[in-house]
Design a protein around this motif. Structure first.
Motif, short mmCIF file in Angstrom:
data_model
loop_
_atom_site.label_atom_id
_atom_site.label_comp_id
_atom_site.label_asym_id
_atom_site.label_seq_id
_atom_site.Cartn_x
_atom_site.Cartn_y
_atom_site.Cartn_z
N CYS A 1 -3.85 5.72 -5.34
CA CYS A 1 -2.61 5.42 -6.06
C CYS A 1 -2.67 4.12 -6.86
O CYS A 1 -1.88 3.91 -7.77
CB CYS A 1 -1.41 5.44 -5.13
N GLY A 2 -3.59 3.24 -6.51
CA GLY A 2 -3.75 2.00 -7.29
C GLY A 2 -2.72 0.92 -7.01
O GLY A 2 -2.66 -0.08 -7.71
N SER A 3 -1.89 1.10 -5.97
CA SER A 3 -0.83 0.13 -5.68
C SER A 3 -1.37 -1.22 -5.22
O SER A 3 -0.82 -2.26 -5.54
CB SER A 3 0.07 0.63 -4.55
N ASN B 1 -7.35 -7.50 -8.91
CA ASN B 1 -8.31 -7.29 -10.00
C ASN B 1 -8.75 -5.83 -10.00
O ASN B 1 -7.90 -4.95 -9.96
CB ASN B 1 -9.48 -8.27 -9.90
N ASP B 2 -10.08 -5.57 -9.98
CA ASP B 2 -10.50 -4.15 -10.02
C ASP B 2 -10.82 -3.61 -8.63
O ASP B 2 -11.45 -2.57 -8.50
CB ASP B 2 -11.67 -3.95 -10.98
N GLN B 3 -10.37 -4.33 -7.61
CA GLN B 3 -10.62 -3.89 -6.23
C GLN B 3 -9.34 -3.32 -5.62
O GLN B 3 -8.24 -3.79 -5.92
CB GLN B 3 -11.09 -5.08 -5.38
N LEU B 4 -9.49 -2.33 -4.73
CA LEU B 4 -8.35 -1.80 -4.00
C LEU B 4 -8.46 -2.27 -2.56
O LEU B 4 -9.49 -2.05 -1.90
CB LEU B 4 -8.35 -0.27 -4.06
N GLY C 1 4.44 -1.91 -9.38
CA GLY C 1 3.17 -2.15 -10.06
C GLY C 1 3.21 -3.39 -10.93
O GLY C 1 2.21 -3.80 -11.50
N ALA D 1 -3.98 -3.01 -5.81
CA ALA D 1 -5.07 -3.59 -6.61
C ALA D 1 -5.05 -5.11 -6.58
O ALA D 1 -4.00 -5.73 -6.69
CB ALA D 1 -4.95 -3.10 -8.04
N ASP E 1 -11.68 -0.67 -0.90
CA ASP E 1 -12.79 -1.62 -1.03
C ASP E 1 -12.71 -2.67 0.07
O ASP E 1 -13.71 -3.31 0.38
CB ASP E 1 -12.75 -2.30 -2.40
N GLU F 1 -7.30 -13.09 -9.10
CA GLU F 1 -5.88 -12.98 -8.74
C GLU F 1 -5.59 -13.54 -7.34
O GLU F 1 -4.44 -13.75 -6.98
CB GLU F 1 -5.43 -11.50 -8.80
N ARG G 1 0.98 -7.47 -6.91
CA ARG G 1 1.83 -6.47 -7.56
C ARG G 1 2.98 -6.03 -6.66
O ARG G 1 2.80 -5.83 -5.46
CB ARG G 1 0.98 -5.26 -7.96
N MET H 1 0.84 -1.19 0.00
CA MET H 1 0.00 0.00 0.00
C MET H 1 0.87 1.23 0.00
O MET H 1 1.93 1.25 0.61
CB MET H 1 -0.85 0.02 1.27
#
Lengths: 295, 267
Positions: free
Chosen positions: B216-218, B222-225, B253, B220, B229, B243, B249, B209
């Motif tokens: 920041c999207g670090s 799939n489409d969840q953070l 990334g 992730a 989320d 995943e 990641r 994180m």
């Protein structure tokens, strides 16, 4: 009502997920799209794998965010799996790229153009890497860079400019002269914030860029300056969180409006919220299209 | 901006873990996390493990570059805290809590609140069973009519084997929820057992994180953070996480197999 054409690309609305926010993967970009973004920008892709700065990298401040994430990237040659999925993104994709040299930008452009992004954004204005702003502070270097990239690809090119320079309109003029198709402005505003009680730099990088409503006035002013200096369209970014702000940005001269910190302030459905607010305001004022707004 | 707290006490837990207690209040729900900043050293997400009226704490494993750095700090050190962030557990009695290794730390505030439930705690060997001698925990477990079952990989204490084997034996149609935190391979196995038995699962996930606030999207999956989320995901969400247990990641990334991610993390 909100449809917009930008560099001959059709968008359902003028709101764009700004670079560096949320969009690290195709799945996240599609989530932003399904929440109403008219176009999405992927997190800037760099020449080689890079971790970015150590934490703290992002901290909430009054009316905004303060960050020095520092351009983490898998590196453009390590992400073909991801690039192959670009065709599955449901709205136009802006591919943001960065490098330390003209050669970096050219190499990345050559590679990623095969995956057909709608626009390539040249991130030449990141304040959170030591050489991140070298180009955007110099009209001469920016001109050489844009020329080199333009001769590499037919995809529209959009340099992203920094407010942390002496004369942003000179840089914009250099971009236009070199054949840039659009301008994105502004990147974050550089600051050095010390924690008032703990007496240490708030971010490990020591300095960083602020974004969000705290920089809205600066962004509007810079967009106006660029508008007065060049003909090419502008993606205006900086502090837009509500419909009213988006409309002000368009009135200042932007054709598209980026949203970044707004994702933090209002959630990923900020795009839907802002488009609805824009429609309400336009109905009230009897305005039928974005072009009418620009006046 | 970070709120200022002071390290009040440091407790040695196992050979490689220690708990830091801070003075002050925090509005924390079990399952959430805080961003803990040691000025000039670094910042990292932690679940709160110890929670009292005017005191709270976290348990740290001294393994990575950052945690090794903070394992040497002294009582009285000033720190900054952002958060709490994330959603937290939805608490239901008559449940099962499956934890592995340091995953016991985020489960501790949940164990304080839950009743009539079973905790299955696993570790490599006896010496790594976190809080095993903690009087407070032992008293709470008795008071709330909970039960704890220990498992070790080498059989040095409790059952010789994995937590998931015990879960298979005791899960039944009266189990309300299975909560789980720990290594992701274990979480994935726990989830699969829940699906087979049609029992809901709440899993606390973990990723690198940076911002902790969903921008920041670090982190992730799939489409969840995980930060925004999650970090607690329900069965309905987990079913879509292709995943889970497979990919994660790195700080750059770059998406890599989960084993490579864990190898990189322990550096």
């Amino acid at each position: 009502m909100l449809k917009q054409n930008f560099c001959e690309i059709e968008l359902q609305n003028p709101l764009v997920l700004a670079s560096g926010i949320f969009g690290t993967s195709v799945e996240l970009l599609n989530r932003a799209a399904s929440n109403g973004a008219g176009a999405v920008t992927i997190k800037s892709i760099g020449p080689v794998e890079r971790e970015g700065n150590p934490n703290p990298t992002v901290v909430e401040i009054e009316k905004g965010l303060y960050n020095a994430v520092g351009l983490p990237t898998p590196g453009y040659l390590n992400m073909d799996e991801e690039l192959k999925q670009w065709k599955d993104i449901n709205v136009p994709l802006i591919a943001s790229i960065y490098g330390s040299s003209i050669e970096d930008y050219v190499n990345i452009t050559e590679h990623i153009q095969k995956f057909k992004p709608a626009i390539i954004e040249l991130n030449i204005s990141c304040p959170n890497k030591d050489d991140g702003m070298v180009f955007a502070k110099s009209p001469g270097l920016t001109k050489d860079l844009v020329k080199a990239v333009k001769s590499t690809t037919d995809i529209p090119i959009m340099p992203k400019l920094t407010p942390n320079c002496d004369n942003i309109s000179q840089v914009a003029i250099a971009c236009e002269a070199a054949g840039a198709d659009a301008i994105c402005a502004i990147n974050t505003v550089q600051k050095e914030i010390i924690h008032p009680k703990l007496k240490a730099p708030l971010l490990s990088y020591g300095k960083g860029g602020i974004s969000g409503p705290v920089i809205r006035e600066i962004a509007l002013e810079k967009v106006r300056e660029i508008r007065d200096a060049v003909e090419i369209p502008i993606l205006g970014v900086g502090g837009v969180t509500y419909g009213k702000g988006a409309i002000e940005m368009i009135k200042a001269g932007a054709s598209l409006v980026g949203i970044g910190s707004g994702v933090y302030l209002r959630g990923i459905d900020v795009f839907e919220k802002v488009t609805n607010e824009m429609k309400d305001i336009m109905k009230k004022e009897g305005i039928g299209s974005i072009n009418e707004l620009k006046g | 901006m970070h709120k200022e707290y002071t390290v009040k006490e440091i407790i040695r837990e196992t050979s490689n873990t220690q708990t830091y207690l801070f003075t002050g209040k925090i509005d924390y729900k079990p399952g959430q996390f805080i961003m803990l900043w040691f000025p000039n050293i670094g910042e990292k997400p932690f679940a709160v493990s110890h929670l009292k009226d005017n005191e709270f704490g976290i348990t740290i494993e001294c393994k990575g570059k950052f945690t090794k750095g903070i394992c040497n700090i002294k009582k009285g050190t000033k720190v900054g805290i952002r958060g709490p962030y994330g959603n937290g557990f939805k608490i239901e009695n008559n449940s099962i809590i499956v934890v592995g290794g340091l995953g016991m730390a985020p489960a501790l505030p949940l164990i304080q609140k839950i009743k009539d439930s079973t905790i299955i705690q696993g570790a490599r060997s006896k010496e790594f069973l976190l809080y095993k001698e903690d009087k407070n925990l032992i008293d709470t477990i008795a008071k709330n009519k909970n039960k704890i079952i220990y498992c070790t990989d080498d059989g040095s204490f409790g059952i010789n084997g994995f937590t998931t084997n015990v879960l298979k034996d005791i899960i039944n149609n009266k189990t309300k929820i299975v909560y789980t935190c720990g290594p992701e391979i274990m979480i994935k196995n726990v989830f699969d057992i829940c699906e087979k038995n049609k029992v809901g699962c709440q899993a606390s996930l973990e990723r690198f994180m940076k911002c902790g606030i969903g921008v920041c999207g670090s982190c992730a999956v799939n489409d969840q953070l995980v930060c925004k989320d999650g970090p607690v995901f329900s069965s309905k969400q987990i079913r879509k996480l292709t995943e889970l247990g497979k990919f994660a990641r790195l700080k750059s990334g770059k998406k890599v197999p989960i084993k490579e991610y864990y190898g990189y993390r322990s550096k």
